[in-house]
Scaffold this active site. Sequence first.
Site, PDB file in Angstrom:
ATOM      1  CB  SER A 115      67.803 -27.134  15.279  1.00 62.35           C
ATOM      2  OG  SER A 115      67.826 -27.370  13.887  1.00 62.35           O
ATOM      3  CE1 TYR A 164      62.019 -26.770  14.767  1.00 60.54           C
ATOM      4  CE2 TYR A 164      63.951 -26.539  13.356  1.00 60.54           C
ATOM      5  CZ  TYR A 164      63.285 -27.177  14.393  1.00 60.54           C
ATOM      6  OH  TYR A 164      63.905 -28.226  15.040  1.00 60.54           O
TER       7      TYR A 164
END
Length: 331
Positions: A170, A183
């Site tokens: 990501s 996250y």
Amino acid sequence: MGSCNQLLRALKRTLGLGRRQLSVGQRQVVLVTGCDSGLGHSLAVYCYQALHMTVISCCHNLESQGAQLLQQMSCATEQERMHTWQLDLLQPASIDQVHGKLGVLLAGTDYQLMALVNNAGVMCFGEFEWQLPEQIEQQINCNLLGTMRLTRQLLPLLRQHRARIINVTSHCGFQALPALAPYAASKAALRVWNDALRIELQPYGMEVVNFVPGSFVLDSNIAARQQQQAQQMLQAFNAEQLQHYGRYFRAFNEYLSILGGFKKPNQLQDAALLDKFRDALTNAQPETIYIHEPWRYRIYRWLFKLSPAPLTDWLVLKFCAMPSFESTRCN
């Protein structure tokens, strides 16, 4: 000699030499995790329909709409090229089961295991103080440790077939964003692990690729439980936290209400992204990292690299454009 070969391969990759495409078809097998919806579902469909590969689509829930659609694809053809298996990365027994079934599928056949695509992940929005220990641990356990466990379990088969590993990370792995601390930590750790694994597996003729697809929060169910998670956070607040965060917490989660509820599986129609994924999957000498992003992401990422920390922090807040404690306190 081995180190010289690795250096030669690195030079060829850097110069763009020898970048031929590997042939793929129904005898080539790709295993994709997180196929219930979003990117994972779309990649499984793409490998099946466009590349005509044999696909193992691993879903968390075989009763989900995405899993049902994938199973229907297999039933619609005479050749069983779509295998939909249940996989829970938090359960070692589930990983063991996938490993066993994969071994059976590959044994005594001319199937070639071509790639493992580690895509499955979970996400929870909320400031670090808000998030419950179990919410933090689930993100680390699924996104990082679960991916590591699955990869380690499958590595002997992957090595025997000289298959490649494609890890979906990501933009949060490069620049952490507020309200996504656990996250981002899991994705940053996954990125660094990916780089170490790439070097370790080079002597065995294996490729390890970091695939950064951009944001698909609205096109998947990765944050479908956000409102339930927020309610759990609120219930765990003490009196001081309720008084301090109350208005800000409500505005924050009202802003994120668009994420609530489970969405239909979305087969992404982003041709540029799928082209990059195909190159990561089929190029004989793939890039070490593929980044797919709109111009806005690219400009911000460039500015993040050049800016001092105070300016970077300000740019991050502009990039996120979410309610802040200061803005709600002024209301």
